[in-house]
Design an enzyme around this catalytic site. Structure first.
Site, PDB file in Angstrom:
ATOM      1  N   HIS A 192      -2.557  -7.119   8.083  1.00  0.00           N
ATOM      2  CA  HIS A 192      -3.353  -6.810   6.895  1.00  0.00           C
ATOM      3  C   HIS A 192      -2.740  -7.382   5.610  1.00  0.00           C
ATOM      4  O   HIS A 192      -3.393  -7.406   4.573  1.00  0.00           O
ATOM      5  CB  HIS A 192      -3.581  -5.296   6.767  1.00  0.00           C
ATOM      6  CG  HIS A 192      -2.381  -4.508   6.345  1.00  0.00           C
ATOM      7  ND1 HIS A 192      -1.565  -3.849   7.233  1.00  0.00           N
ATOM      8  CD2 HIS A 192      -1.864  -4.242   5.127  1.00  0.00           C
ATOM      9  CE1 HIS A 192      -0.605  -3.201   6.589  1.00  0.00           C
ATOM     10  NE2 HIS A 192      -0.763  -3.442   5.297  1.00  0.00           N
ATOM     11  N   ASP A 205      -1.741  -5.059  14.379  1.00  0.00           N
ATOM     12  CA  ASP A 205      -1.488  -5.217  12.948  1.00  0.00           C
ATOM     13  C   ASP A 205      -0.197  -5.995  12.702  1.00  0.00           C
ATOM     14  O   ASP A 205       0.647  -5.622  11.872  1.00  0.00           O
ATOM     15  CB  ASP A 205      -1.429  -3.859  12.247  1.00  0.00           C
ATOM     16  CG  ASP A 205      -1.500  -3.994  10.722  1.00  0.00           C
ATOM     17  OD1 ASP A 205      -1.936  -5.059  10.239  1.00  0.00           O
ATOM     18  OD2 ASP A 205      -1.066  -3.062  10.016  1.00  0.00           O
ATOM     19  N   SER A 265       4.451  -2.937   3.191  1.00  0.00           N
ATOM     20  CA  SER A 265       3.890  -3.303   4.494  1.00  0.00           C
ATOM     21  C   SER A 265       4.494  -4.598   5.009  1.00  0.00           C
ATOM     22  O   SER A 265       4.581  -5.603   4.287  1.00  0.00           O
ATOM     23  CB  SER A 265       2.376  -3.461   4.394  1.00  0.00           C
ATOM     24  OG  SER A 265       1.774  -2.223   4.106  1.00  0.00           O
TER      25      SER A 265
END
Length: 491
Positions: free
Chosen positions: A218, A251, A334
């Protein structure tokens, strides 16, 4: 002995060793003072030239010497024979204190007369010497006073000097947070992504010396197919990167930089060794604040979570059997590493829980509340290797469709698939193990399963080809089956 005054010596009178000091003649009837040999010797022999007080001989002055007629060379030398009678001695001049400022010459019998110019010169020398002494003393006092004022903050104590610790070594123990950060920071990067689908900031870390960097899917997703990815290293150097492969189901994504020297790959740990309570350090760029270090512990293991789902079709949902940590993780963290006490990567920071119970993508409040989740590195390593080698990752599957509407405990196999076909794929791992529609799977390898998403998380934590033991309920009976996981390609 020749004629003359009784008691006179032959020849010229012997000159005394020191010039005679004029004295006031004693009265004829006065007692003759004892000679120096007749009295005790003082502790210090008196100076025959010292000036007694008030001009008279002191109590320890020697007796006056016998007076002999002396004629100066200007008046001739007395003839031998009977000396003429000595004239009456003139009254000796009294001793005077020397006054350097006096205009009168120094009056002293038997001494040279000091001129006015000599007195002036002597006075100048005395004055110059005194001034030099005063200057030296004043300089010394000034230095002492200056040092004191500097130390005390000046006149009146206006300045303040607070105590402070001295310089110390910057080296810290390797297992301290500072030591871990110093070891891991050179291998952490910040990613800035821009493309047709938007822009964003995330984190990644170096996998090898060839320039491969692991991050979240992402993070790079906004770049799409023609976007731009810029990588900034901890030292400030930047480089362009390209996507090697990505997978929304895990992910995870791998990007690569080229022609970059001095890469510092981070060592990979083993997430199977992690225990609840172990100390951890998270590194990343929360809100684009690069090289941010936070610390905490492992709060839980094998925490099943799902993330993503922004598209609404389920294609971008990730299923993670996550490590939970209370190390502060925020947007921008992230893709960054979660490292152990030896600075080894044990997880990839990927998700946070928001204060209102939702995720940031679901409109929840962004920011850490101590509930962060990381993909275990064992899963990340396998996926990264596949993305680097083939550009795609494989997903382990059991070949069944799960009923998402089931609200009971466990994961129930649906009656039909989403396209109307059979819920148990013919020839798939589930069919070969004897699974049937309506079966409720309650355990995987002896660990309880409470929902369909949790079953998917447990399965994806393994590799294709791994053998699983499933516990299920069918018609009120409990049974156990064994199956070998199949493989499906991810996106």
């Amino acid at each position: 002995m020749t004629g003359g005054r009784p008691g006179a010596l032959d020849g010229p009178a012997a000159a005394p060793e020191h010039p005679a000091r004029p004295t006031t003649p004693a009265p004829a009837d006065a007692a003759v003072p004892p000679s120096p040999a007749d009295r005790p010797r003082p502790l210090h022999e008196p100076d025959p030239y010292s000036t007694p007080p008030y001009g008279g001989p002191g109590p320890w002055a020697p007796a006056p010497p016998v007076q002999h007629p002396v004629t100066t060379p200007a008046h001739g030398t007395p003839a031998h024979g009977t000396a003429p009678p000595a004239p009456a001695p003139a009254a000796p001049a009294p001793w005077q204190r020397y006054d350097p400022w006096s205009a009168a010459p120094l009056q002293q019998t038997g001494a040279a007369v000091e001129t006015r110019e000599q007195r002036r010169r002597r006075g100048r020398r005395v004055l110059v010497a005194g001034a030099a002494v005063i200057a030296l003393v004043a300089g010394g006092i000034g230095g002492v006073v200056g040092a004191y004022l500097e130390r005390e903050g000046g006149i009146g104590g206006g300045g303040v000097e607070l105590p402070q610790a001295g310089a110390e070594s910057h080296t810290r123990p390797k297992d301290s947070v500072a030591g871990i950060a110093a070891s891991a920071l050179p291998g952490v990067v910040t990613l800035h992504v821009r493309g047709s689908e938007g822009a964003g900031t995330g984190t990644g870390f170096v996998l090898d010396g060839k320039g491969h960097i692991l991050t979240n899917n992402h993070v790079v997703e906004p770049a799409g197919t023609g976007g731009e990815i810029s990588v900034t290293f901890s030292g400030g150097e930047t480089a362009r990167a390209k996507v090697i492969g990505r997978d929304s189901g895990y992910d995870l994504a791998v990007v690569k930089v080229s022609r970059v020297r001095g890469l510092k790959p981070l060592p990979l740990g083993n997430s199977e060794n992690v225990q609840v309570g172990d100390p951890v350090v998270a590194i990343g760029a929360p809100f684009d604040l690069a090289n941010t270090v936070t610390s905490g512990i492992i709060s839980a293991k094998e925490r099943p979570i799902t993330a993503g789902g922004e598209k609404g079709d389920g294609s971008d949902v990730s299923y993670v059997n996550a490590l939970q940590t209370d190390a502060p993780i925020n947007p921008g963290n992230s893709g960054g590493p979660l490292v152990d006490s030896k600075a080894r990567v044990i997880g990839i920071n990927s998700a946070i829980r928001s204060a209102d119970g939702g995720s940031e993508s679901e409109g929840g409040q962004s920011g850490s509340i101590g509930l962060g989740f990381a993909i275990p590195i064992n899963q990340g390593k396998r996926v990264a290797e596949e993305l680097i080698n083939t550009g795609r990752a494989t997903h382990p599957v059991i070949g069944v469709t799960i009923d998402k509407r089931f609200t009971g405990d466990g994961a129930r196999i649906a009656r039909k698939s989403q396209n109307g076909g059979p819920a148990v794929t013919r020839g798939g791992p589930g069919a070969e193990a004897g699974l049937r529609p309506g079966d409720v799977i309650t355990e995987v390898d002896g660990r309880r399963v409470h929902s369909g998403d949790e079953l998917i998380v447990k399965v994806r934590a393994h590799r294709p080809g791994d053998r699983l033991e499933l516990t299920l309920e069918r018609g009120g009976d409990e049974r156990t089956v064994t199956l070998v996981l199949g493989s499906a390609s991810g996106d």
